[in-house]
Motif scaffolding. Structure first.
Motif, PDB file in Angstrom:
ATOM      1  N   UNK A   1      -3.562   4.855  11.246  1.00 28.56           N
ATOM      2  CA  UNK A   1      -1.843   4.549  10.994  1.00 28.56           C
ATOM      3  C   UNK A   1      -0.967   5.654  11.877  1.00 28.56           C
ATOM      4  N   UNK A   2      -1.484   6.445  12.126  1.00 24.24           N
ATOM      5  CA  UNK A   2      -1.048   7.378  12.980  1.00 24.24           C
ATOM      6  C   UNK A   2      -0.809   6.950  14.433  1.00 24.24           C
ATOM      7  N   UNK A   3      -1.869   6.353  14.987  1.00 22.32           N
ATOM      8  CA  UNK A   3      -1.922   5.775  15.871  1.00 22.32           C
ATOM      9  C   UNK A   3      -0.691   4.524  16.231  1.00 22.32           C
ATOM     10  N   UNK A   4      -0.738   3.758  15.030  1.00 23.04           N
ATOM     11  CA  UNK A   4       0.175   2.555  15.129  1.00 23.04           C
ATOM     12  C   UNK A   4       1.727   3.236  15.242  1.00 23.04           C
ATOM     13  N   UNK A   5       1.778   4.441  14.373  1.00 18.15           N
ATOM     14  CA  UNK A   5       3.303   5.036  14.592  1.00 18.15           C
ATOM     15  C   UNK A   5       3.533   5.566  15.916  1.00 18.15           C
ATOM     16  N   UNK A   6       2.268   6.166  16.458  1.00 18.92           N
ATOM     17  CA  UNK A   6       2.423   6.739  17.785  1.00 18.92           C
ATOM     18  C   UNK A   6       3.024   5.572  19.010  1.00 18.92           C
ATOM     19  N   UNK A   7       2.238   4.405  18.785  1.00 19.00           N
ATOM     20  CA  UNK A   7       2.497   3.392  19.655  1.00 19.00           C
ATOM     21  C   UNK A   7       3.981   2.959  19.800  1.00 19.00           C
ATOM     22  N   UNK A   8       4.270   2.751  18.430  1.00 18.88           N
ATOM     23  CA  UNK A   8       5.815   2.227  18.285  1.00 18.88           C
ATOM     24  C   UNK A   8       6.838   3.312  18.757  1.00 18.88           C
ATOM     25  N   UNK A   9       6.386   4.625  18.877  1.00 15.24           N
ATOM     26  CA  UNK A   9       7.132   5.715  19.265  1.00 15.24           C
ATOM     27  C   UNK A   9       8.237   6.359  18.100  1.00 15.24           C
ATOM     28  N   UNK A  10       7.479   6.074  16.874  1.00 17.13           N
ATOM     29  CA  UNK A  10       8.244   6.395  15.921  1.00 17.13           C
ATOM     30  C   UNK A  10       7.751   8.057  15.506  1.00 17.13           C
ATOM     31  N   UNK A  11       6.472   8.278  15.879  1.00 16.87           N
ATOM     32  CA  UNK A  11       5.949   9.362  15.781  1.00 16.87           C
ATOM     33  C   UNK A  11       5.517  10.128  17.227  1.00 16.87           C
ATOM     34  N   UNK A  12       5.533  11.174  17.224  1.00 15.92           N
ATOM     35  CA  UNK A  12       5.306  12.074  18.530  1.00 15.92           C
ATOM     36  C   UNK A  12       4.518  13.309  18.283  1.00 15.92           C
ATOM     37  N   UNK A  13       3.432  13.582  19.171  1.00 19.77           N
ATOM     38  CA  UNK A  13       2.842  14.855  19.013  1.00 19.77           C
ATOM     39  C   UNK A  13       3.703  16.091  19.325  1.00 19.77           C
TER      40      UNK A  13
ATOM     41  N   UNK B   1      -4.132  10.963   0.331  1.00 21.02           N
ATOM     42  CA  UNK B   1      -5.398  10.660  -0.373  1.00 21.02           C
ATOM     43  C   UNK B   1      -6.044   9.876   0.526  1.00 21.02           C
ATOM     44  N   UNK B   2      -5.679   9.684   1.694  1.00 25.78           N
ATOM     45  CA  UNK B   2      -6.533   8.708   2.535  1.00 25.78           C
ATOM     46  C   UNK B   2      -7.481   9.479   3.319  1.00 25.78           C
ATOM     47  N   UNK B   3      -8.396   8.779   4.128  1.00 26.51           N
ATOM     48  CA  UNK B   3      -9.422   9.538   4.718  1.00 26.51           C
ATOM     49  C   UNK B   3      -8.876   9.789   6.128  1.00 26.51           C
ATOM     50  N   UNK B   4      -9.395  10.562   6.801  1.00 27.43           N
ATOM     51  CA  UNK B   4      -8.961  11.128   7.963  1.00 27.43           C
ATOM     52  C   UNK B   4      -9.030  10.070   8.892  1.00 27.43           C
ATOM     53  N   UNK B   5      -9.911   9.245   9.238  1.00 29.40           N
ATOM     54  CA  UNK B   5     -10.005   7.925   9.803  1.00 29.40           C
ATOM     55  C   UNK B   5      -8.921   6.922   9.610  1.00 29.40           C
ATOM     56  N   UNK B   6      -8.463   6.753   8.317  1.00 31.44           N
ATOM     57  CA  UNK B   6      -7.480   5.882   8.098  1.00 31.44           C
ATOM     58  C   UNK B   6      -5.933   6.403   8.561  1.00 31.44           C
ATOM     59  N   UNK B   7      -5.870   7.802   8.247  1.00 26.71           N
ATOM     60  CA  UNK B   7      -4.768   8.593   8.802  1.00 26.71           C
ATOM     61  C   UNK B   7      -4.619   8.451  10.415  1.00 26.71           C
ATOM     62  N   UNK B   8      -5.550   8.347  11.161  1.00 21.95           N
ATOM     63  CA  UNK B   8      -5.841   8.280  12.460  1.00 21.95           C
ATOM     64  C   UNK B   8      -5.466   7.047  12.887  1.00 21.95           C
TER      65      UNK B   8
ATOM     66  N   UNK C   1       0.957  -1.114  -0.149  1.00 21.99           N
ATOM     67  CA  UNK C   1       0.008   0.058   0.174  1.00 21.99           C
ATOM     68  C   UNK C   1       1.012   1.192  -0.055  1.00 21.99           C
ATOM     69  N   UNK C   2       0.814   1.910  -0.908  1.00 19.79           N
ATOM     70  CA  UNK C   2       1.610   3.263  -1.216  1.00 19.79           C
ATOM     71  C   UNK C   2       1.301   4.377   0.038  1.00 19.79           C
ATOM     72  N   UNK C   3       0.356   3.938   0.691  1.00 20.61           N
ATOM     73  CA  UNK C   3       0.119   5.110   1.936  1.00 20.61           C
ATOM     74  C   UNK C   3       0.057   4.340   3.107  1.00 20.61           C
ATOM     75  N   UNK C   4       0.851   3.144   3.330  1.00 23.96           N
ATOM     76  CA  UNK C   4       0.812   2.438   4.234  1.00 23.96           C
ATOM     77  C   UNK C   4       1.563   3.156   5.537  1.00 23.96           C
ATOM     78  N   UNK C   5       1.333   2.703   6.869  1.00 18.67           N
ATOM     79  CA  UNK C   5       2.183   3.429   7.896  1.00 18.67           C
ATOM     80  C   UNK C   5       3.584   3.859   7.594  1.00 18.67           C
ATOM     81  N   UNK C   6       4.229   2.796   6.905  1.00 19.85           N
ATOM     82  CA  UNK C   6       5.786   3.183   6.453  1.00 19.85           C
ATOM     83  C   UNK C   6       5.905   4.348   5.749  1.00 19.85           C
ATOM     84  N   UNK C   7       4.926   4.554   4.706  1.00 20.92           N
ATOM     85  CA  UNK C   7       4.855   5.487   3.834  1.00 20.92           C
ATOM     86  C   UNK C   7       4.766   6.932   4.488  1.00 20.92           C
ATOM     87  N   UNK C   8       3.604   6.779   5.419  1.00 27.58           N
ATOM     88  CA  UNK C   8       3.289   7.763   6.265  1.00 27.58           C
ATOM     89  C   UNK C   8       4.403   8.325   7.000  1.00 27.58           C
ATOM     90  N   UNK C   9       5.080   7.682   7.456  1.00 25.69           N
ATOM     91  CA  UNK C   9       6.418   8.028   8.226  1.00 25.69           C
ATOM     92  C   UNK C   9       7.326   8.679   7.320  1.00 25.69           C
TER      93      UNK C   9
END
Length: 391
Positions: A44-56, A35-42, A8-16
């Motif tokens: 995938x962001x949650x996955x990255x936040x949980x892994x610590x790779x993204x922060x607020x 091009x993803x919906x906000x719910x999908x972005x939310x 998926x070209x817009x997977x969590x890894x690509x979002x990172x």
């Protein structure tokens, strides 16, 4: 799930990847960019936040009401252990996920002591740096090692290195993974110096040669913005190209007349001793040249001309936009660089030198450890690799 995410070209890894430029973004901006919906972005962001790779980050500008949340790449989520090993020294570091060193230590060693002894020293130093930074081993994401000889990059095993007795075919990654169970990548030290210099100081340059001038002489090549290793990892080994004089001088590789044997640190020190100067190390060569000694300056500039003769051939063949001069002898100042420039501009084709720049390194003795970190980061933060970790 891992396969689905990886394709998926817009997977969590690509979002990172979007966030790795360091600019905070809102969910709306990420949704617009992917091009993803906000719910999908939310999700995938949650996955990255949980892994610590993204922060607020700090709240964004509001158009009325509650400010939008901002999200940013967490460069301290993990660390990378790195080293650039030379014939008689090593630079050892802990780097963040941008490649920037968090702690650096310079270690005296002898590469001829063999892989078990040298790698044990490196592991001990990494452990000491982690303790100093109060970073647990569990936060280590990978290890990057630069060695002073040809390396089969796919396996991390040295390949017939001329100055590394006992290292040929040694399983370097396997030895280091006994202490750090993470990906371990190994390359030639000068390749990593070129990668570090390019990524830090010259990311917009498409074709670059970095030349390390120290005890030995080697080059790292950046071609079309990518590191060029060659079939067997031996690309850039200019130190064993025959020089244009002194054809009978023996080289430690077994041949005679090699550039390293007539213009490397050992050759320069020998010439200075013939003139009555008790010089043994590269640091002593640098000191006597920087003190203004005319004879030492003339010898160093002549060595630069000899190196430039070989580099002129490289310029005609490779047509780089930039040549970066690095290594311990480059610290002597402008005389070495002046000799190199003199020969290159005299011997190269005018078309090849029309837009060529020849400069000192901007990253100095940290180029190798930065390049080692970049090498590891490119692999562990590649989108499909991130997606596999999250899955």
């Amino acid at each position: 799930m891992a396969e689905a995410l990886a394709t998926n070209a817009a997977s969590p890894g690509h979002l990172l990847q979007l966030l790795r430029d360091g600019r905070p973004r809102t969910r709306a901006e990420l949704s617009s960019a992917t091009g993803l919906s906000r719910s999908t972005v939310r999700t995938r962001l949650d996955m990255l936040l949980h892994a610590g790779l993204v922060a607020e980050a700090d709240s964004g500008i509001s158009t009325g009401g509650r400010p939008a949340d901002l999200f940013v790449f967490n460069t301290r989520a993990r660390v990378v252990l790195t080293t650039e090993v030379g014939a008689t020294h090593a630079v050892v570091a802990v780097n963040d996920l941008t490649g920037a060193p968090l702690a650096v230590h310079r270690l005296t060693l002898n590469i001829s002591d063999g892989p078990d002894t040298v790698l044990a020293s490196l592991v001990e130093q990494w452990q000491a740096l982690l303790a100093e930074l109060e970073i647990p081993v569990s936060q280590v994401a990978g290890v990057g090692i630069g060695l002073p000889g040809p390396v089969e990059h796919a396996t991390g095993r040295p390949t017939n290195p001329p100055i590394m007795p006992g290292w040929n075919g040694f399983d370097v990654p396997g030895r280091v993974r006994a202490d750090f169970d993470v990906p371990v990548l190994v390359d030639n030290e000068v390749n990593l110096m070129a990668l570090g210099e390019h990524s830090t100081a010259y990311p917009g340059v498409d074709h670059l040669i970095l030349v390390k001038i120290a005890t030995g002489i080697g080059a790292g090549l950046i071609s079309n913005y990518r590191l060029h290793r060659g079939t067997a990892g031996a690309a850039g080994d200019i130190g064993h190209i025959p020089g244009h004089n002194s054809p009978d001088v023996p080289c430690r590789c077994g041949n005679t007349g090699c550039l390293e044997a007539i213009a490397g640190g050992g050759a320069i020190a020998a010439l200075l001793r013939e003139k009555g100067f008790p010089v043994e190390t590269n640091a002593e060569i640098v000191d006597i040249v920087r003190s203004g000694n005319v004879v030492a300056g003339q010898i160093l500039r002549a060595a630069g001309r000899t190196i430039g003769d070989v580099l002129a051939t490289c310029v005609n063949m490779f047509n780089p936009a930039l040549i970066v001069i690095s290594g311990s002898l480059a610290q002597a100042g402008e005389l070495l660089l002046a000799g190199i420039r003199e020969s290159i501009y005299r011997r190269s084709l005018p078309l090849a030198t029309e837009n060529l720049r020849i400069v000192h390194s901007q990253t100095g003795d940290q180029a190798g450890v930065i390049g080692a970190a970049v090498m590891v980061i490119q692999e562990i933060l590649e989108p499909s690799a991130v997606d596999r970790q999250l899955a």
